[in-house]
Design a protein around this motif. Sequence first.
Motif, PDB file in Angstrom:
ATOM      1  N   PHE A 210      42.087  48.213  33.047  1.00  0.00           N
ATOM      2  CA  PHE A 210      40.974  47.253  32.948  1.00  0.00           C
ATOM      3  C   PHE A 210      41.337  45.968  32.202  1.00  0.00           C
ATOM      4  O   PHE A 210      40.459  45.234  31.785  1.00  0.00           O
ATOM      5  CB  PHE A 210      39.734  47.860  32.262  1.00  0.00           C
ATOM      6  CG  PHE A 210      39.149  49.059  32.970  1.00  0.00           C
ATOM      7  CD1 PHE A 210      39.752  49.622  34.074  1.00  0.00           C
ATOM      8  CD2 PHE A 210      37.963  49.633  32.514  1.00  0.00           C
ATOM      9  CE1 PHE A 210      39.212  50.725  34.724  1.00  0.00           C
ATOM     10  CE2 PHE A 210      37.412  50.739  33.154  1.00  0.00           C
ATOM     11  CZ  PHE A 210      38.043  51.283  34.262  1.00  0.00           C
ATOM     12  N   THR A 211      42.632  45.702  32.003  1.00  0.00           N
ATOM     13  CA  THR A 211      43.009  44.471  31.295  1.00  0.00           C
ATOM     14  C   THR A 211      44.095  43.721  32.054  1.00  0.00           C
ATOM     15  O   THR A 211      44.824  44.298  32.862  1.00  0.00           O
ATOM     16  CB  THR A 211      43.557  44.749  29.874  1.00  0.00           C
ATOM     17  OG1 THR A 211      44.789  45.478  29.989  1.00  0.00           O
ATOM     18  CG2 THR A 211      42.574  45.520  29.026  1.00  0.00           C
ATOM     19  N   ALA A 212      44.178  42.433  31.753  1.00  0.00           N
ATOM     20  CA  ALA A 212      45.347  41.628  32.120  1.00  0.00           C
ATOM     21  C   ALA A 212      45.907  41.099  30.813  1.00  0.00           C
ATOM     22  O   ALA A 212      45.144  40.825  29.876  1.00  0.00           O
ATOM     23  CB  ALA A 212      44.940  40.477  33.035  1.00  0.00           C
ATOM     24  N   LYS A 224      48.181  37.388  24.688  1.00  0.00           N
ATOM     25  CA  LYS A 224      46.729  37.417  24.916  1.00  0.00           C
ATOM     26  C   LYS A 224      46.363  38.632  25.761  1.00  0.00           C
ATOM     27  O   LYS A 224      47.178  39.133  26.533  1.00  0.00           O
ATOM     28  CB  LYS A 224      46.267  36.161  25.666  1.00  0.00           C
ATOM     29  CG  LYS A 224      46.554  34.853  24.946  1.00  0.00           C
ATOM     30  CD  LYS A 224      45.618  34.621  23.788  1.00  0.00           C
ATOM     31  CE  LYS A 224      46.057  33.426  22.966  1.00  0.00           C
ATOM     32  NZ  LYS A 224      45.333  33.334  21.701  1.00  0.00           N
ATOM     33  N   THR A 225      45.099  39.061  25.627  1.00  0.00           N
ATOM     34  CA  THR A 225      44.583  40.152  26.455  1.00  0.00           C
ATOM     35  C   THR A 225      43.237  39.736  27.045  1.00  0.00           C
ATOM     36  O   THR A 225      42.369  39.256  26.321  1.00  0.00           O
ATOM     37  CB  THR A 225      44.396  41.438  25.616  1.00  0.00           C
ATOM     38  OG1 THR A 225      45.654  41.805  25.060  1.00  0.00           O
ATOM     39  CG2 THR A 225      43.888  42.579  26.479  1.00  0.00           C
ATOM     40  N   TYR A 226      43.092  39.922  28.350  1.00  0.00           N
ATOM     41  CA  TYR A 226      41.843  39.582  29.041  1.00  0.00           C
ATOM     42  C   TYR A 226      41.208  40.883  29.508  1.00  0.00           C
ATOM     43  O   TYR A 226      41.761  41.579  30.350  1.00  0.00           O
ATOM     44  CB  TYR A 226      42.131  38.643  30.223  1.00  0.00           C
ATOM     45  CG  TYR A 226      43.020  37.484  29.824  1.00  0.00           C
ATOM     46  CD1 TYR A 226      42.514  36.380  29.152  1.00  0.00           C
ATOM     47  CD2 TYR A 226      44.393  37.529  30.070  1.00  0.00           C
ATOM     48  CE1 TYR A 226      43.327  35.339  28.750  1.00  0.00           C
ATOM     49  CE2 TYR A 226      45.227  36.495  29.669  1.00  0.00           C
ATOM     50  CZ  TYR A 226      44.686  35.402  29.008  1.00  0.00           C
ATOM     51  OH  TYR A 226      45.502  34.377  28.601  1.00  0.00           O
ATOM     52  N   LYS A 227      40.045  41.204  28.933  1.00  0.00           N
ATOM     53  CA  LYS A 227      39.419  42.503  29.192  1.00  0.00           C
ATOM     54  C   LYS A 227      38.348  42.390  30.273  1.00  0.00           C
ATOM     55  O   LYS A 227      37.584  41.435  30.302  1.00  0.00           O
ATOM     56  CB  LYS A 227      38.770  43.038  27.914  1.00  0.00           C
ATOM     57  CG  LYS A 227      39.753  43.348  26.795  1.00  0.00           C
ATOM     58  CD  LYS A 227      39.039  44.063  25.652  1.00  0.00           C
ATOM     59  CE  LYS A 227      39.989  44.415  24.532  1.00  0.00           C
ATOM     60  NZ  LYS A 227      40.385  43.243  23.720  1.00  0.00           N
ATOM     61  N   THR A 228      38.312  43.402  31.168  1.00  0.00           N
ATOM     62  CA  THR A 228      37.258  43.485  32.166  1.00  0.00           C
ATOM     63  C   THR A 228      36.704  44.913  32.143  1.00  0.00           C
ATOM     64  O   THR A 228      37.067  45.699  31.276  1.00  0.00           O
ATOM     65  CB  THR A 228      37.790  43.188  33.583  1.00  0.00           C
ATOM     66  OG1 THR A 228      38.631  44.267  33.982  1.00  0.00           O
ATOM     67  CG2 THR A 228      38.577  41.912  33.643  1.00  0.00           C
ATOM     68  N   LEU A 246      41.505  36.563  37.481  1.00  0.00           N
ATOM     69  CA  LEU A 246      41.747  37.998  37.623  1.00  0.00           C
ATOM     70  C   LEU A 246      41.021  38.496  38.866  1.00  0.00           C
ATOM     71  O   LEU A 246      39.859  38.151  39.093  1.00  0.00           O
ATOM     72  CB  LEU A 246      41.212  38.766  36.408  1.00  0.00           C
ATOM     73  CG  LEU A 246      42.108  38.930  35.174  1.00  0.00           C
ATOM     74  CD1 LEU A 246      42.622  37.604  34.679  1.00  0.00           C
ATOM     75  CD2 LEU A 246      41.356  39.644  34.063  1.00  0.00           C
ATOM     76  N   GLY A 247      41.703  39.293  39.667  1.00  0.00           N
ATOM     77  CA  GLY A 247      41.078  39.887  40.846  1.00  0.00           C
ATOM     78  C   GLY A 247      41.199  41.392  40.767  1.00  0.00           C
ATOM     79  O   GLY A 247      42.221  41.913  40.343  1.00  0.00           O
ATOM     80  N   GLY A 248      40.139  42.089  41.169  1.00  0.00           N
ATOM     81  CA  GLY A 248      40.198  43.549  41.108  1.00  0.00           C
ATOM     82  C   GLY A 248      38.951  44.145  41.702  1.00  0.00           C
ATOM     83  O   GLY A 248      38.495  43.747  42.767  1.00  0.00           O
TER      84      GLY A 248
END
Length: 325
Positions: A210-212, A224-228, A246-248
Motif C-alpha cells: 500500500f505504499t510507494a 519519502k513514503t507515499y501511503k495509500t 500512483l496507480g493501483g
Amino acid sequence: MKPLMLHGHERAITQIKYNREGDLLFSCAKDSQPNVWYSINGERLGTYKGHSGAVWCIDVEWETTKLLTGSADNTCRLWDVETGKQLLDFTTKSAVRTCGFSFSGSLIMFTTDKTMGQPCEMNIFDLRAQEQIRNNEPIWSVPVSSSKVTSAIWGPLDELIITGHENGDLCQWDVKSQAFAMTTSDHSKQINDIQLSKDMNFLITASKDFTAKLFDTYSMELKKTYKTDRPVNSAAIAPAKPHVVLGGGQEAMDVTTTSTRIGKFDARFYHLVFEEEFARVKGHFGPINSVAFHPDGKGYSSGGEDGYVRVHQFDPQYFNFEFEY
C-alpha cells in the motif's frame, strides 16, 4: 482533462512506456501483441507480431530505433521500431518478467521467473557482441537465489541495475565489476514497479504493501513514503513539477465483488516532498497496472486491467497550482 482512450489490446495492460521525445507511446498487455501509438492524437502506428504469450514488459532505447519485449512464451525479443521487424530472439527457460535497455542502448537486461523448477535469473547481453548473442551467452548471468525479481531497471550510465523482489527487497547490482552491491528491505511486500526520475538521481518504487517509496539511486537511502489504502501497481515521478503519480487499486481478482467506487481505481497525485495527496483522476474500470509521465511533464498516461490506455493532457490549472506550505 478529457483523456484519449486507446483500445488496441484485448486483455489487461501490463506496461506502458514513452520514448525519449514523448511522441510515441508503447504499450504491452496480456495479449501477445505490443502496440505503438502517437501520443499526441492516440492514433495507432502499428503492432509487433511474433510473441505467443502474455507480454510482461517493454522498453525502448533512447534513439527510438529498437524495442525490447519480454513475454510469458519464454522469449525476450528485439524489434525494429519503424518496420516492426523482429531483429533478435533470446530464448529463456521460463517467462521473462522484466527487461530494459541501458542508458547507451548497447546493453540489454532481462530477468526470468522462478517457475517450473527453473531459478530466477538476470541476464545481460551486449548488442554489439553478435557472436555471444548467436550462442546465447550473456556477458553476465546472475542466478537470483533469494526472492524472485518482479521489477528491474537500469541505473544511470550503464553502471547499475536496481531490482525489486517479491519479498519487498530492493537490490543494487554493479554491472562493471559484475557484483552484488547492496540491498534495502524498506517494503514489506512485493515491489511491482520501479521508475527513475528525469535526472536519474532518484527512483520510485510501487509495492503491494500500500505504499510507494522514493529512494536515492546511488546510496539506496529511503527519502519519502507515499501511503495509500490499496496495493500500488505503478508509480512515476513528474519531470517538470515536484509531483508523483500512483496507480493501483484492489487486487484484480477481487474487482468483480465490489463497485468501482470501492475499488479505488483512480490515479493519485502526491507532492514529491510533502508526501501529501492533492489530486485524483478517475476513469479506469479496473486496477491501474502502469503509469508514465510524458517526458515534457505536460501530461501522463495510465494503462489498466480493463485493457485501455488513457492518455491525459494536463489543464492549465495543473501548472498554476502551487502547494501551500
